[in-house]
Design a protein around this motif. Structure first.
Motif, PDB file in Angstrom:
ATOM      1  N   LYS A 114      -0.209  30.641 -18.506  1.00 16.51           N
ATOM      2  CA  LYS A 114      -0.842  31.261 -19.664  1.00 16.51           C
ATOM      3  C   LYS A 114      -0.031  32.468 -20.141  1.00 16.51           C
ATOM      4  CE  LYS A 114      -5.471  29.849 -18.227  1.00 16.51           C
ATOM      5  NZ  LYS A 114      -6.797  30.266 -17.763  1.00 16.51           N
ATOM      6  N   ARG A 115       0.449  33.263 -19.206  1.00 16.37           N
ATOM      7  CA  ARG A 115       1.239  34.443 -19.585  1.00 16.37           C
ATOM      8  C   ARG A 115       2.581  34.024 -20.180  1.00 16.37           C
ATOM      9  NH1 ARG A 115      -1.453  38.816 -18.227  1.00 16.37           N
ATOM     10  NH2 ARG A 115      -2.872  38.812 -16.425  1.00 16.37           N
ATOM     11  N   ALA A 116       3.168  32.964 -19.639  1.00 19.13           N
ATOM     12  CA  ALA A 116       4.417  32.453 -20.205  1.00 19.13           C
ATOM     13  C   ALA A 116       4.201  31.923 -21.621  1.00 19.13           C
ATOM     14  CB  ALA A 116       4.984  31.351 -19.310  1.00 19.13           C
ATOM     15  N   ARG A 117       3.061  31.288 -21.842  1.00 19.99           N
ATOM     16  CA  ARG A 117       2.698  30.796 -23.178  1.00 19.99           C
ATOM     17  C   ARG A 117       2.618  31.950 -24.168  1.00 19.99           C
ATOM     18  NH1 ARG A 117      -2.694  28.430 -22.497  1.00 19.99           N
ATOM     19  NH2 ARG A 117      -1.913  26.281 -22.427  1.00 19.99           N
ATOM     20  N   LEU A 118       1.931  33.020 -23.780  1.00 15.43           N
ATOM     21  CA  LEU A 118       1.809  34.190 -24.655  1.00 15.43           C
ATOM     22  C   LEU A 118       3.170  34.796 -24.959  1.00 15.43           C
ATOM     23  CD1 LEU A 118      -1.298  35.957 -23.051  1.00 15.43           C
ATOM     24  CD2 LEU A 118      -1.234  34.750 -25.241  1.00 15.43           C
ATOM     25  N   GLU A 119       3.992  34.902 -23.940  1.00 13.93           N
ATOM     26  CA  GLU A 119       5.325  35.495 -24.136  1.00 13.93           C
ATOM     27  C   GLU A 119       6.171  34.630 -25.061  1.00 13.93           C
ATOM     28  OE1 GLU A 119       9.226  36.949 -21.527  1.00 13.93           O
ATOM     29  OE2 GLU A 119       7.412  36.249 -20.508  1.00 13.93           O
ATOM     30  N   PRO A 158       3.276  21.499 -27.806  1.00 14.45           N
ATOM     31  CA  PRO A 158       3.932  22.442 -26.895  1.00 14.45           C
ATOM     32  C   PRO A 158       2.951  23.460 -26.321  1.00 14.45           C
ATOM     33  CG  PRO A 158       5.216  22.158 -28.910  1.00 14.45           C
ATOM     34  CD  PRO A 158       3.906  21.464 -29.139  1.00 14.45           C
ATOM     35  N   TRP A 159       3.130  23.778 -25.058  1.00 21.90           N
ATOM     36  CA  TRP A 159       2.279  24.727 -24.339  1.00 21.90           C
ATOM     37  C   TRP A 159       0.838  24.239 -24.231  1.00 21.90           C
ATOM     38  CZ3 TRP A 159       4.710  27.905 -21.349  1.00 21.90           C
ATOM     39  CH2 TRP A 159       5.990  28.358 -21.709  1.00 21.90           C
ATOM     40  N   GLY A 160       0.679  22.913 -24.193  1.00 22.72           N
ATOM     41  CA  GLY A 160      -0.645  22.327 -24.068  1.00 22.72           C
ATOM     42  C   GLY A 160      -1.261  22.572 -22.708  1.00 22.72           C
ATOM     43  N   VAL A 178      -1.233  20.082 -32.469  1.00 23.35           N
ATOM     44  CA  VAL A 178      -1.794  21.432 -32.481  1.00 23.35           C
ATOM     45  C   VAL A 178      -1.525  22.151 -33.799  1.00 23.35           C
ATOM     46  CG1 VAL A 178       0.239  22.473 -31.360  1.00 23.35           C
ATOM     47  CG2 VAL A 178      -2.033  23.561 -31.139  1.00 23.35           C
ATOM     48  N   GLY A 179      -0.385  21.906 -34.415  1.00 22.82           N
ATOM     49  CA  GLY A 179      -0.080  22.548 -35.699  1.00 22.82           C
ATOM     50  C   GLY A 179      -1.054  22.137 -36.786  1.00 22.82           C
ATOM     51  N   ASP A 180      -1.502  20.880 -36.764  1.00 27.06           N
ATOM     52  CA  ASP A 180      -2.497  20.425 -37.738  1.00 27.06           C
ATOM     53  C   ASP A 180      -3.859  21.044 -37.461  1.00 27.06           C
ATOM     54  OD1 ASP A 180      -0.924  18.763 -39.397  1.00 27.06           O
ATOM     55  OD2 ASP A 180      -0.994  17.148 -37.926  1.00 27.06           O
ATOM     56  N   ILE A 181      -4.172  21.251 -36.200  1.00 25.25           N
ATOM     57  CA  ILE A 181      -5.415  21.931 -35.834  1.00 25.25           C
ATOM     58  C   ILE A 181      -5.415  23.353 -36.397  1.00 25.25           C
ATOM     59  CG2 ILE A 181      -6.681  22.944 -33.893  1.00 25.25           C
ATOM     60  CD1 ILE A 181      -7.178  20.017 -33.943  1.00 25.25           C
ATOM     61  N   ILE A 182      -4.333  24.073 -36.172  1.00 21.26           N
ATOM     62  CA  ILE A 182      -4.238  25.465 -36.617  1.00 21.26           C
ATOM     63  C   ILE A 182      -4.293  25.555 -38.135  1.00 21.26           C
ATOM     64  CG2 ILE A 182      -2.812  27.546 -36.600  1.00 21.26           C
ATOM     65  CD1 ILE A 182      -4.126  26.649 -33.876  1.00 21.26           C
ATOM     66  N   ALA A 199       7.721  15.592 -26.134  1.00 20.66           N
ATOM     67  CA  ALA A 199       8.659  15.184 -25.092  1.00 20.66           C
ATOM     68  C   ALA A 199       9.840  16.147 -24.992  1.00 20.66           C
ATOM     69  CB  ALA A 199       9.158  13.762 -25.365  1.00 20.66           C
ATOM     70  N   GLN A 200      10.347  16.595 -26.142  1.00 19.63           N
ATOM     71  CA  GLN A 200      11.469  17.532 -26.122  1.00 19.63           C
ATOM     72  C   GLN A 200      11.055  18.848 -25.478  1.00 19.63           C
ATOM     73  OE1 GLN A 200      14.788  16.855 -27.076  1.00 19.63           O
ATOM     74  NE2 GLN A 200      14.910  18.703 -25.802  1.00 19.63           N
ATOM     75  N   TRP A 201       9.834  19.293 -25.790  1.00 17.08           N
ATOM     76  CA  TRP A 201       9.344  20.524 -25.156  1.00 17.08           C
ATOM     77  C   TRP A 201       9.256  20.326 -23.644  1.00 17.08           C
ATOM     78  CZ3 TRP A 201       5.387  21.875 -21.944  1.00 17.08           C
ATOM     79  CH2 TRP A 201       5.176  23.247 -21.775  1.00 17.08           C
ATOM     80  N   CYS A 202       8.773  19.180 -23.206  1.00 11.75           N
ATOM     81  CA  CYS A 202       8.648  18.897 -21.776  1.00 11.75           C
ATOM     82  C   CYS A 202      10.011  18.871 -21.092  1.00 11.75           C
ATOM     83  CB  CYS A 202       7.941  17.567 -21.558  1.00 11.75           C
ATOM     84  SG  CYS A 202       6.187  17.576 -22.015  1.00 11.75           S
ATOM     85  N   LEU A 203      11.009  18.310 -21.754  1.00 12.24           N
ATOM     86  CA  LEU A 203      12.353  18.281 -21.195  1.00 12.24           C
ATOM     87  C   LEU A 203      12.926  19.684 -21.053  1.00 12.24           C
ATOM     88  CD1 LEU A 203      13.733  15.213 -23.199  1.00 12.24           C
ATOM     89  CD2 LEU A 203      13.313  15.291 -20.717  1.00 12.24           C
ATOM     90  N   ASP A 204      12.563  20.555 -21.992  1.00 11.94           N
ATOM     91  CA  ASP A 204      13.071  21.930 -21.972  1.00 11.94           C
ATOM     92  C   ASP A 204      12.269  22.847 -21.052  1.00 11.94           C
ATOM     93  OD1 ASP A 204      14.981  21.175 -23.819  1.00 11.94           O
ATOM     94  OD2 ASP A 204      13.825  21.893 -25.554  1.00 11.94           O
ATOM     95  N   HIS A 205      11.077  22.433 -20.666  1.00 10.00           N
ATOM     96  CA  HIS A 205      10.181  23.293 -19.880  1.00 10.00           C
ATOM     97  C   HIS A 205       9.611  22.531 -18.687  1.00 10.00           C
ATOM     98  CE1 HIS A 205      10.196  25.052 -23.956  1.00 10.00           C
ATOM     99  NE2 HIS A 205       9.974  26.210 -23.357  1.00 10.00           N
TER     100      HIS A 205
END
Length: 333
Positions: free
Chosen positions: A42-47, A182-184, A218-222, A311-317
């Protein structure tokens, strides 16, 4: 306009706080930083999202909530703080009563006492339970929730309705459908599947894969939530309670989602076929026509493209992906 976002370290809360701040809205975020899943995550998400104004506060602490509202003078509140998870509610019911019922009541009362113009709060597609309807509409009866989590969300809607009737408050419930991106949340299927695929672990697939979900980026939700807030502000606030489905408006078979995710990650995982879990439902499908009529917007992210981005986010994180599936929960005596 001064906005409070509760649950600001959560998945939707963090992205919404980021968007409001970028739009120049004075925004205060609070979160209990529950250890339901990793606090470090959660803290990494905020950062990562550049959020530096998220304060520690548990909405079930009545005195702390009252002090915050008295000090800050919020005009709008977006209440996203809650204990999430359908399956977790089977074995940890009291957590849901404290966070989802007592916490919501504390926020309701604070909004009433301090003249908040509009309260938006997170409901859930889970309120539809085992609906026999093909498409879920806000007009459908929602009297038979399939889990305690769903029951607390339906209770929130009824509490909001009573406050609108008694006190002329303006309240809006947001029935979110399966959100991914991302950050789900690492306890939700998209992240669990990605973690299993990349860690070469069997995919736990419930109801033998006979499931479908209205996966929503998530972008459509926001974008939907922000447009709804702006529409209400432009049209004036009225003392009433409304509920909206917030989803993509199209179900996708779970096995199709898994196949697309495996293709995007360039890896496959063995299957572990499991029976239906307590509290779960086979399908969700949002009728979003009511929301679209109000905000003149419908989700724009194609699911196949969204899965590629995830998937790209998962590969990077990869360090943040769950390393194993949740052990199936069964009823206790």
């Amino acid at each position: 306009m001064k906005v409070l976002v509760t649950g600001a370290a959560g998945f939707i809360g963090a992205w919404l706080t980021k968007r409001l701040t970028e739009d120049g809205v004075a925004t205060v975020g609070v979160d209990s930083f529950s250890d339901y899943y990793s606090v470090d995550y959660k803290r990494a998400r905020l950062e990562a999202l550049g959020i530096r104004n998220c304060r520690l506060l548990d909405v079930s602490d009545r005195d702390a909530v009252e002090a915050l509202f008295r000090r800050e003078g919020f005009t709008h509140v977006i209440h996203l703080a809650a204990q999430a998870g359908v399956r977790y509610s089977v074995t940890h019911p009291h957590v849901y009563g404290q966070s989802n019922l007592t916490g919501f009541l504390n926020v309701l009362e604070a909004c009433r006492q301090h003249g908040v113009q509009h309260l938006y709060y997170a409901s859930s597609s889970s309120v539809y339970g085992h609906s026999s309807r093909e498409v879920f509409s806000e007009k459908d009866p929602v009297d038979h929730p399939a889990s305690l989590y769903a029951a607390t969300k339906r209770a929130n809607e009824l509490m909001a309705d009573s406050y609108a009737s008694l006190y002329g408050m303006s309240l809006t419930g947001l029935r979110f459908f399966t959100v991914y991106g991302p950050w789900g949340r690492p306890d939700m299927a998209p992240m669990l599947f990605a973690g299993s695929i990349m860690n070469h672990q069997p995919l736990q697939i419930f109801n033998h894969g006979q499931m479908a979900r209205d996966f929503t980026w998530v972008g459509d939700i926001i974008e939907s939530v922000v447009r709804l807030i702006n529409t209400h502000r432009a049209g004036g606030e009225t003392g009433r309670h409304q509920v909206f489905n917030i989803g993509r408006g199209e179900p996708t078979a779970l096995m199709d989602f898994i196949t697309w995710l495996e293709d995007a990650l360039g890896q496959q995982a063995p299957r572990e076929w499991l029976p239906m879990q307590d509290g779960d439902v086979t399908r969700t499908w949002a009728d979003t026509s009511r929301l679209e009529a109000v905000i003149d917007y419908r989700p724009t992210m194609p699911l196949a493209t969204g899965v590629q981005h995830l998937a790209q986010w998962c590969l990077d994180h990869q360090q943040w992906l769950p390393t194993r599936q949740v052990v199936p929960i069964t009823k206790t005596a």
